[in-house]
Write a protein that holds these residues in place. Structure first.
Motif, PDB file in Angstrom:
ATOM      1  N   VAL A  60       0.843  -1.195   0.000  1.00 18.18           N
ATOM      2  CA  VAL A  60       0.000   0.000   0.000  1.00 18.18           C
ATOM      3  C   VAL A  60       0.878   1.246   0.000  1.00 18.18           C
ATOM      4  O   VAL A  60       1.703   1.443   0.895  1.00 18.18           O
ATOM      5  N   ASN A  61       0.720   2.073  -1.027  1.00 20.21           N
ATOM      6  CA  ASN A  61       1.443   3.339  -1.119  1.00 20.21           C
ATOM      7  C   ASN A  61       0.546   4.437  -0.544  1.00 20.21           C
ATOM      8  O   ASN A  61      -0.544   4.680  -1.061  1.00 20.21           O
ATOM      9  N   PRO A  62       0.958   5.109   0.548  1.00 19.87           N
ATOM     10  CA  PRO A  62       0.111   6.111   1.187  1.00 19.87           C
ATOM     11  C   PRO A  62      -0.360   7.189   0.208  1.00 19.87           C
ATOM     12  O   PRO A  62       0.349   7.551  -0.733  1.00 19.87           O
ATOM     13  N   PHE A  63      -1.550   7.690   0.480  1.00 21.19           N
ATOM     14  CA  PHE A  63      -2.193   8.656  -0.414  1.00 21.19           C
ATOM     15  C   PHE A  63      -1.345   9.913  -0.586  1.00 21.19           C
ATOM     16  O   PHE A  63      -1.255  10.465  -1.684  1.00 21.19           O
ATOM     17  N   ASP A  64      -0.687  10.359   0.497  1.00 17.54           N
ATOM     18  CA  ASP A  64       0.087  11.595   0.390  1.00 17.54           C
ATOM     19  C   ASP A  64       1.355  11.403  -0.437  1.00 17.54           C
ATOM     20  O   ASP A  64       1.946  12.376  -0.899  1.00 17.54           O
ATOM     21  N   ASN A  65       1.800  10.162  -0.647  1.00 18.90           N
ATOM     22  CA  ASN A  65       2.925   9.917  -1.546  1.00 18.90           C
ATOM     23  C   ASN A  65       2.569  10.231  -2.989  1.00 18.90           C
ATOM     24  O   ASN A  65       3.450  10.434  -3.823  1.00 18.90           O
ATOM     25  N   GLU A  66       1.260  10.235  -3.278  1.00 19.02           N
ATOM     26  CA  GLU A  66       0.789  10.464  -4.642  1.00 19.02           C
ATOM     27  C   GLU A  66       0.015  11.776  -4.737  1.00 19.02           C
ATOM     28  O   GLU A  66      -0.926  11.912  -5.518  1.00 19.02           O
ATOM     29  N   GLY A 107      -7.569   3.046 -10.341  1.00 22.35           N
ATOM     30  CA  GLY A 107      -6.604   2.492  -9.401  1.00 22.35           C
ATOM     31  C   GLY A 107      -7.307   1.746  -8.285  1.00 22.35           C
ATOM     32  O   GLY A 107      -8.486   1.986  -7.991  1.00 22.35           O
ATOM     33  N   VAL A 108      -6.606   0.806  -7.636  1.00 22.94           N
ATOM     34  CA  VAL A 108      -7.167   0.033  -6.528  1.00 22.94           C
ATOM     35  C   VAL A 108      -6.708   0.668  -5.220  1.00 22.94           C
ATOM     36  O   VAL A 108      -5.504   0.849  -5.007  1.00 22.94           O
ATOM     37  N   TYR A 109      -7.653   0.994  -4.345  1.00 20.95           N
ATOM     38  CA  TYR A 109      -7.351   1.743  -3.127  1.00 20.95           C
ATOM     39  C   TYR A 109      -7.895   1.055  -1.876  1.00 20.95           C
ATOM     40  O   TYR A 109      -8.899   0.325  -1.934  1.00 20.95           O
ATOM     41  N   VAL A 110      -7.217   1.329  -0.751  1.00 21.15           N
ATOM     42  CA  VAL A 110      -7.739   0.972   0.562  1.00 21.15           C
ATOM     43  C   VAL A 110      -8.477   2.200   1.077  1.00 21.15           C
ATOM     44  O   VAL A 110      -7.882   3.267   1.250  1.00 21.15           O
ATOM     45  N   ILE A 111      -9.782   2.069   1.288  1.00 19.96           N
ATOM     46  CA  ILE A 111     -10.655   3.208   1.559  1.00 19.96           C
ATOM     47  C   ILE A 111     -11.377   3.016   2.891  1.00 19.96           C
ATOM     48  O   ILE A 111     -11.971   1.962   3.142  1.00 19.96           O
ATOM     49  N   VAL A 112     -11.322   4.041   3.740  1.00 20.88           N
ATOM     50  CA  VAL A 112     -12.136   4.051   4.951  1.00 20.88           C
ATOM     51  C   VAL A 112     -13.446   4.747   4.602  1.00 20.88           C
ATOM     52  O   VAL A 112     -13.469   5.934   4.286  1.00 20.88           O
ATOM     53  N   SER A 113     -14.532   4.018   4.629  1.00 23.16           N
ATOM     54  CA  SER A 113     -15.844   4.559   4.274  1.00 23.16           C
ATOM     55  C   SER A 113     -16.784   4.449   5.462  1.00 23.16           C
ATOM     56  O   SER A 113     -16.488   3.767   6.446  1.00 23.16           O
ATOM     57  N   PRO A 114     -17.947   5.123   5.421  1.00 22.86           N
ATOM     58  CA  PRO A 114     -18.920   4.988   6.510  1.00 22.86           C
ATOM     59  C   PRO A 114     -19.380   3.549   6.720  1.00 22.86           C
ATOM     60  O   PRO A 114     -19.858   3.187   7.793  1.00 22.86           O
ATOM     61  N   ASN A 115     -19.212   2.706   5.688  1.00 22.94           N
ATOM     62  CA  ASN A 115     -19.628   1.303   5.776  1.00 22.94           C
ATOM     63  C   ASN A 115     -18.500   0.367   6.191  1.00 22.94           C
ATOM     64  O   ASN A 115     -18.677  -0.849   6.204  1.00 22.94           O
ATOM     65  N   ILE A 122      -8.989   7.955   2.130  1.00 21.46           N
ATOM     66  CA  ILE A 122      -8.178   6.984   1.401  1.00 21.46           C
ATOM     67  C   ILE A 122      -6.865   6.767   2.138  1.00 21.46           C
ATOM     68  O   ILE A 122      -6.112   7.715   2.378  1.00 21.46           O
ATOM     69  N   ILE A 123      -6.605   5.521   2.514  1.00 21.58           N
ATOM     70  CA  ILE A 123      -5.345   5.186   3.170  1.00 21.58           C
ATOM     71  C   ILE A 123      -4.211   5.157   2.160  1.00 21.58           C
ATOM     72  O   ILE A 123      -3.129   5.695   2.391  1.00 21.58           O
ATOM     73  N   GLY A 124      -4.456   4.545   1.025  1.00 20.82           N
ATOM     74  CA  GLY A 124      -3.420   4.488   0.004  1.00 20.82           C
ATOM     75  C   GLY A 124      -3.830   3.624  -1.165  1.00 20.82           C
ATOM     76  O   GLY A 124      -4.883   2.985  -1.154  1.00 20.82           O
ATOM     77  N   ARG A 125      -2.975   3.622  -2.187  1.00 18.19           N
ATOM     78  CA  ARG A 125      -3.224   2.832  -3.392  1.00 18.19           C
ATOM     79  C   ARG A 125      -2.486   1.501  -3.292  1.00 18.19           C
ATOM     80  O   ARG A 125      -1.340   1.446  -2.856  1.00 18.19           O
ATOM     81  N   VAL A 126      -3.158   0.445  -3.699  1.00 13.71           N
ATOM     82  CA  VAL A 126      -2.517  -0.873  -3.758  1.00 13.71           C
ATOM     83  C   VAL A 126      -1.660  -0.906  -5.012  1.00 13.71           C
ATOM     84  O   VAL A 126      -2.175  -0.954  -6.128  1.00 13.71           O
TER      85      VAL A 126
END
Length: 214
Positions: free
Chosen positions: A141-147, A155-163, A203-207
């Motif tokens: 996982v590449n952190p969002f702020d790196n991009e 792109g495929v992302y690790v996302i913190v959502s309300p669900n 968004i935590i980051g991109r896979v």
């Protein structure tokens, strides 16, 4: 074969002193019939990894790239007890990750990244991103702020959502502030997010890569 694979193939020809894909297949231990699939669909992630390993090994032997110095080794935390759900689930990072060392050149060639700050590895669970990502694989996982906090379309992302925590492919609407969270598994429905719902997500980051466990 896409452009990325063509570039990798040209580099392999240079470093491995080969003239065609049949010779590459022989070096990698594959049947020559594999070449037909490479022409049609490109290299698999395992083939790319093997090619890059051979290139890095060749660079070490020829002195073209000093890979054993601290300046070219990156230590990446692996959160062994952390699982990203390819569906709806939870994600919490344990406090004592295992540190894994990788060659920066290898990661750059395989994942196409140059900023390694806070990159980390977690586990995948679930099948909603199958066949792209399988349950049990390790996710880089590449952190969002790196991009620069910018979402790459599809792109495929690790996302913190309300669900909960999602691992999804983000498809950006061309004219509206709207996302579609896509599951590569066709049996799973996509999720539409409007502007307010997007703003409630983090968004935590991109896979950027994933490996099977050995």
């Amino acid at each position: 074969m896409n452009e990325e694979d063509k570039i990798l193939y040209e580099k392999a020809k240079e470093y491995l002193k080969i003239g065609n894909l049949e010779q590459l297949a022989e070096i990698l231990g594959y049947a020559k019939t594999s070449v037909n699939n490479w022409y049609k669909s490109g290299f698999s992630k395992i083939v790319r990894m093997k090619i890059n390993e051979l290139i890095v090994e060749k660079e070490e032997k020829t002195g073209n790239n000093i890979v054993n110095t601290g300046s070219n080794i990156v230590e990446i935390p692996y959160y062994e007890d952390t699982y990203g759900a390819m569906g709806v689930g939870g994600l919490s990072y344990d406090e004592h990750p295992t540190i894994m060392s990788f060659d920066k050149t290898f990661l750059s060639n395989v994942f196409g990244i140059s900023n390694f700050k806070n990159i980390h590895i977690i586990n995948a669970v679930g099948d909603s991103m199958s066949p792209t990502i399988s349950s049990g694989e390790l996710l880089f996982v590449n952190p969002f702020d790196n991009e620069y906090n910018k979402v790459k379309d599809r792109g495929v992302y690790v996302i913190v959502s309300p669900n909960g925590i999602l691992i999804k492919r983000i498809k950006i609407h061309p004219t509206k502030n709207q996302w579609t969270l896509v599951s590569d598994n066709l049996s799973d429905a996509d999720v539409q997010l409007c502007e307010d719902e997007i703003n409630s997500c983090t968004i935590i980051g991109r896979v950027v890569g994933h490996f099977d466990r050995i």
